[in-house]
Design a protein around this motif. Sequence first.
Motif, PDB file in Angstrom:
ATOM      1  N   ALA A 213       0.906  -1.348  -0.169  1.00  0.00           N
ATOM      2  CA  ALA A 213      -0.098  -0.105   0.013  1.00  0.00           C
ATOM      3  C   ALA A 213       0.788   1.237  -0.102  1.00  0.00           C
ATOM      4  O   ALA A 213       0.718   2.076  -0.809  1.00  0.00           O
ATOM      5  CB  ALA A 213      -0.933   0.161   1.113  1.00  0.00           C
ATOM      6  N   ALA A 214       1.900   1.213   1.018  1.00  0.00           N
ATOM      7  CA  ALA A 214       2.861   2.581   0.884  1.00  0.00           C
ATOM      8  C   ALA A 214       3.293   2.742  -0.432  1.00  0.00           C
ATOM      9  O   ALA A 214       3.714   3.802  -0.838  1.00  0.00           O
ATOM     10  CB  ALA A 214       3.697   2.015   1.965  1.00  0.00           C
ATOM     11  N   TYR A 215       3.696   1.618  -1.156  1.00  0.00           N
ATOM     12  CA  TYR A 215       4.350   1.481  -2.367  1.00  0.00           C
ATOM     13  C   TYR A 215       3.489   2.032  -3.420  1.00  0.00           C
ATOM     14  O   TYR A 215       3.760   2.478  -4.723  1.00  0.00           O
ATOM     15  CB  TYR A 215       5.029   0.206  -2.841  1.00  0.00           C
ATOM     16  CG  TYR A 215       5.734   0.055  -4.099  1.00  0.00           C
ATOM     17  CD1 TYR A 215       7.126   1.024  -4.096  1.00  0.00           C
ATOM     18  CD2 TYR A 215       5.790  -0.623  -5.079  1.00  0.00           C
ATOM     19  CE1 TYR A 215       7.760   0.854  -5.096  1.00  0.00           C
ATOM     20  CE2 TYR A 215       6.365  -0.877  -6.051  1.00  0.00           C
ATOM     21  CZ  TYR A 215       7.533  -0.003  -6.030  1.00  0.00           C
ATOM     22  OH  TYR A 215       8.186  -0.120  -7.180  1.00  0.00           O
ATOM     23  N   GLY A 216       2.060   2.124  -3.249  1.00  0.00           N
ATOM     24  CA  GLY A 216       1.203   2.698  -4.225  1.00  0.00           C
ATOM     25  C   GLY A 216       0.470   1.482  -4.873  1.00  0.00           C
ATOM     26  O   GLY A 216      -0.103   1.617  -6.068  1.00  0.00           O
ATOM     27  N   ILE A 217       0.533   0.206  -4.459  1.00  0.00           N
ATOM     28  CA  ILE A 217      -0.021  -0.819  -4.936  1.00  0.00           C
ATOM     29  C   ILE A 217      -1.074  -1.357  -3.890  1.00  0.00           C
ATOM     30  O   ILE A 217      -0.804  -1.697  -2.772  1.00  0.00           O
ATOM     31  CB  ILE A 217       0.621  -2.188  -5.486  1.00  0.00           C
ATOM     32  CG1 ILE A 217       2.031  -1.595  -6.359  1.00  0.00           C
ATOM     33  CG2 ILE A 217       0.064  -3.391  -5.724  1.00  0.00           C
ATOM     34  CD1 ILE A 217       3.005  -2.805  -6.466  1.00  0.00           C
ATOM     35  N   ALA A 218      -2.367  -1.454  -4.423  1.00  0.00           N
ATOM     36  CA  ALA A 218      -3.567  -1.659  -3.485  1.00  0.00           C
ATOM     37  C   ALA A 218      -3.284  -3.282  -3.224  1.00  0.00           C
ATOM     38  O   ALA A 218      -3.213  -3.908  -3.957  1.00  0.00           O
ATOM     39  CB  ALA A 218      -4.754  -1.561  -4.046  1.00  0.00           C
ATOM     40  N   PRO A 219      -3.504  -3.534  -1.840  1.00  0.00           N
ATOM     41  CA  PRO A 219      -3.011  -4.972  -1.510  1.00  0.00           C
ATOM     42  C   PRO A 219      -4.351  -5.554  -1.805  1.00  0.00           C
ATOM     43  O   PRO A 219      -5.377  -5.196  -2.019  1.00  0.00           O
ATOM     44  CB  PRO A 219      -2.758  -5.054  -0.092  1.00  0.00           C
ATOM     45  CG  PRO A 219      -3.352  -3.527   0.433  1.00  0.00           C
ATOM     46  CD  PRO A 219      -3.423  -2.644  -0.630  1.00  0.00           C
ATOM     47  N   PRO A 220      -4.028  -7.143  -1.868  1.00  0.00           N
ATOM     48  CA  PRO A 220      -5.553  -8.096  -2.533  1.00  0.00           C
ATOM     49  C   PRO A 220      -6.481  -7.732  -1.245  1.00  0.00           C
ATOM     50  O   PRO A 220      -6.277  -7.770  -0.187  1.00  0.00           O
ATOM     51  CB  PRO A 220      -4.699  -9.258  -2.712  1.00  0.00           C
ATOM     52  CG  PRO A 220      -3.586  -9.231  -1.921  1.00  0.00           C
ATOM     53  CD  PRO A 220      -2.961  -7.954  -1.837  1.00  0.00           C
ATOM     54  N   THR A 221      -7.647  -7.728  -1.844  1.00  0.00           N
ATOM     55  CA  THR A 221      -8.848  -7.702  -1.126  1.00  0.00           C
ATOM     56  C   THR A 221      -9.983  -8.288  -1.563  1.00  0.00           C
ATOM     57  O   THR A 221     -10.266  -8.441  -2.799  1.00  0.00           O
ATOM     58  CB  THR A 221      -9.203  -6.253  -0.744  1.00  0.00           C
ATOM     59  OG1 THR A 221     -10.575  -6.209  -0.024  1.00  0.00           O
ATOM     60  CG2 THR A 221      -9.365  -5.251  -2.078  1.00  0.00           C
ATOM     61  N   LYS A 222     -10.918  -8.985  -0.878  1.00  0.00           N
ATOM     62  CA  LYS A 222     -11.977  -9.359  -1.177  1.00  0.00           C
ATOM     63  C   LYS A 222     -13.110  -8.614  -1.000  1.00  0.00           C
ATOM     64  O   LYS A 222     -14.557  -8.485  -1.492  1.00  0.00           O
ATOM     65  CB  LYS A 222     -12.509 -10.671  -0.369  1.00  0.00           C
ATOM     66  CG  LYS A 222     -11.575 -11.871  -0.575  1.00  0.00           C
ATOM     67  CD  LYS A 222     -12.186 -13.068  -0.027  1.00  0.00           C
ATOM     68  CE  LYS A 222     -11.386 -14.194  -0.330  1.00  0.00           C
ATOM     69  NZ  LYS A 222      -9.940 -14.343   0.098  1.00  0.00           N
ATOM     70  N   GLY A 223     -12.945  -7.117  -0.421  1.00  0.00           N
ATOM     71  CA  GLY A 223     -13.954  -6.453  -0.141  1.00  0.00           C
ATOM     72  C   GLY A 223     -13.645  -5.113  -1.263  1.00  0.00           C
ATOM     73  O   GLY A 223     -13.237  -5.436  -2.394  1.00  0.00           O
ATOM     74  N   ALA A 224     -14.136  -3.849  -0.659  1.00  0.00           N
ATOM     75  CA  ALA A 224     -13.729  -2.488  -1.588  1.00  0.00           C
ATOM     76  C   ALA A 224     -12.262  -2.429  -1.734  1.00  0.00           C
ATOM     77  O   ALA A 224     -11.571  -2.774  -0.838  1.00  0.00           O
ATOM     78  CB  ALA A 224     -14.460  -1.432  -0.989  1.00  0.00           C
ATOM     79  N   VAL A 225     -12.099  -1.853  -3.046  1.00  0.00           N
ATOM     80  CA  VAL A 225     -10.612  -1.737  -3.314  1.00  0.00           C
ATOM     81  C   VAL A 225     -10.552   0.008  -3.126  1.00  0.00           C
ATOM     82  O   VAL A 225     -11.155   0.897  -3.552  1.00  0.00           O
ATOM     83  CB  VAL A 225     -10.190  -1.834  -5.011  1.00  0.00           C
ATOM     84  CG1 VAL A 225      -8.955  -1.410  -5.115  1.00  0.00           C
ATOM     85  CG2 VAL A 225     -10.643  -3.377  -5.048  1.00  0.00           C
ATOM     86  N   HIS A 226      -9.378   0.187  -2.118  1.00  0.00           N
ATOM     87  CA  HIS A 226      -9.196   1.835  -1.553  1.00  0.00           C
ATOM     88  C   HIS A 226      -7.825   2.105  -2.543  1.00  0.00           C
ATOM     89  O   HIS A 226      -7.054   1.280  -2.677  1.00  0.00           O
ATOM     90  CB  HIS A 226      -8.786   1.830  -0.247  1.00  0.00           C
ATOM     91  CG  HIS A 226      -9.778   1.145   0.757  1.00  0.00           C
ATOM     92  ND1 HIS A 226     -10.408   2.110   1.570  1.00  0.00           N
ATOM     93  CD2 HIS A 226     -10.380   0.113   1.104  1.00  0.00           C
ATOM     94  CE1 HIS A 226     -11.510   1.747   2.268  1.00  0.00           C
ATOM     95  NE2 HIS A 226     -10.995   0.319   2.010  1.00  0.00           N
ATOM     96  N   CYS A 227      -8.376   3.334  -3.189  1.00  0.00           N
ATOM     97  CA  CYS A 227      -7.018   4.000  -3.669  1.00  0.00           C
ATOM     98  C   CYS A 227      -5.848   4.158  -2.778  1.00  0.00           C
ATOM     99  O   CYS A 227      -6.010   4.655  -1.829  1.00  0.00           O
ATOM    100  CB  CYS A 227      -7.514   5.217  -4.377  1.00  0.00           C
ATOM    101  SG  CYS A 227      -6.218   6.226  -4.764  1.00  0.00           S
ATOM    102  N   PRO A 228      -4.690   3.752  -3.267  1.00  0.00           N
ATOM    103  CA  PRO A 228      -3.565   3.680  -2.477  1.00  0.00           C
ATOM    104  C   PRO A 228      -3.110   5.106  -2.303  1.00  0.00           C
ATOM    105  O   PRO A 228      -2.203   5.484  -1.515  1.00  0.00           O
ATOM    106  CB  PRO A 228      -2.567   2.871  -3.169  1.00  0.00           C
ATOM    107  CG  PRO A 228      -2.909   2.644  -4.628  1.00  0.00           C
ATOM    108  CD  PRO A 228      -4.521   2.986  -4.551  1.00  0.00           C
ATOM    109  N   GLN A 229      -3.633   6.260  -3.141  1.00  0.00           N
ATOM    110  CA  GLN A 229      -3.043   7.511  -3.119  1.00  0.00           C
ATOM    111  C   GLN A 229      -3.943   8.249  -2.066  1.00  0.00           C
ATOM    112  O   GLN A 229      -3.361   9.033  -1.240  1.00  0.00           O
ATOM    113  CB  GLN A 229      -3.325   8.235  -4.490  1.00  0.00           C
ATOM    114  CG  GLN A 229      -2.461   7.447  -5.487  1.00  0.00           C
ATOM    115  CD  GLN A 229      -0.907   7.482  -5.057  1.00  0.00           C
ATOM    116  OE1 GLN A 229      -0.207   8.244  -4.571  1.00  0.00           O
ATOM    117  NE2 GLN A 229      -0.190   6.325  -5.855  1.00  0.00           N
ATOM    118  N   CYS A 230      -5.123   8.290  -2.222  1.00  0.00           N
ATOM    119  CA  CYS A 230      -5.993   8.917  -1.557  1.00  0.00           C
ATOM    120  C   CYS A 230      -7.115   8.289  -0.420  1.00  0.00           C
ATOM    121  O   CYS A 230      -7.746   8.726   0.208  1.00  0.00           O
ATOM    122  CB  CYS A 230      -6.937  10.066  -2.493  1.00  0.00           C
ATOM    123  SG  CYS A 230      -8.284   9.282  -3.265  1.00  0.00           S
ATOM    124  N   GLY A 231      -7.121   6.962  -0.485  1.00  0.00           N
ATOM    125  CA  GLY A 231      -7.989   6.076   0.218  1.00  0.00           C
ATOM    126  C   GLY A 231      -9.364   6.116  -0.055  1.00  0.00           C
ATOM    127  O   GLY A 231     -10.096   5.222   0.580  1.00  0.00           O
TER     128      GLY A 231
END
Lengths: 145, 275
Positions: free
Chosen positions: A93-111
């Motif tokens: 996430a800190a690197y700018g890659i959204a970690p895998p998720t089964k739920g909502a995908v959060h933008c790694p830049q603004c959340g």
Amino acid sequence: MLTDPGLWEVLASVPDPEIPVISVVDLGIVRSVAPDKVTITPTYTGCPASHVIERDIRDALDAAGYRHVAIETVLSPAWTTDWITPEGRAKLAAYGIAPPTKGAVHCPQCGSVQTEEISRFGSTPCKSLWRCRDCAEPFDLFKCH
Amino acid sequence: MASLPPIDLPSAATGAGAFDTPAPSEGSALFEYLLRLGDDSLILGQRLSEWCGHAPSVEVDLSLANIALDLVGQATHFLNLAGEAEGKGRDDDALAFRRDVLDFRNCWLVEQPNGDFAQTMARQLLFSTWQKLLFRSLVGSSEPTIAAVAEKAVKEVTYHQELASEWVIRLGDGTEESRRRMQEGLDWMWRFVPELFEMDDLAAFMAEKGIGVDLPAIRDEYDRQIRDVIAEATLDLPPDQRPILGGRRGHHSEHLGHLLAAMQFLPRTYPDAVW
């Protein structure tokens, strides 16, 4: 015979060649560590990084004095993104890659969760391409696998 | 439509040599079976790679290259296992680059030229739907190495099938032009479907041993999934055509030799070259 804790330290120092901010341990591809053998598993069947990862681990082990430790690659059970460690997820996430998720995908830049998939297939087999509808930044999502 | 007898090998060609189905003994049968699995993946992976740099959009370009990569990865595993089963010291590279066309065991579908994008998507839908069901069954193979490759690959093939389904639907239920092309692509590729379910002596022997898959058993599910996509795409189910068989015994269309020429040129010209 107890496993040398130094072995784990060496492995934790080996970065993933395609996402160098996380280590092979963060990625969850080190399946087990025995005094004489490290067992790893590939992420994707055709991942071109697999050979590089094995070589990098070999080099790191050799340099740290673990020449006698063999590396074994096993396929089953198949690797899953559930094996990425919490530290690994945070680093992605800190690197700018959204970690895998089964739920909502959060933008790694603004959340923001106002995000949408652009393409199921991204720059590497493990990632898909997404876009944030709030900050308009494109980003990679580590595919849930 | 009245069903015609399948086109099979001329009897003169079945006597000996490359077109032979080997007498099933466990070792040679396993070798042959693994070649079938590996060659399907290898040849389609090579075909899809031809799109690299030519796809309709950069996203599609990446998608097709990724699918190709998955397929070549499968081929690497299956051909290495084939080499081990054969026991003559051949590895994946030797089997991929130093066999000639008559020794390839892939089905006809995967060696067909890409055509336009719609034709490529038709081929991908028909193949990936089959391969997903095949691998799902192979997870239960009594040969643990095959089961392990299948278990890993089935997750990836699910993506392939989804991508192809989405494009078939988008193009079929699209403009007049895209619909026409999608229907033509599907109509052309349809004739290569029966071969996917062919049970010759070798396939039956492997299924009996619990190593391979009883292909007719996954046919209903295949038909259902394909029909659903075709219906959603507002396309017409193509009429059954005269099946074309023979790829599993080394009998191929003229297209495969050309594909191999491109794929094998470098390692044959500079054997054991390294960089």
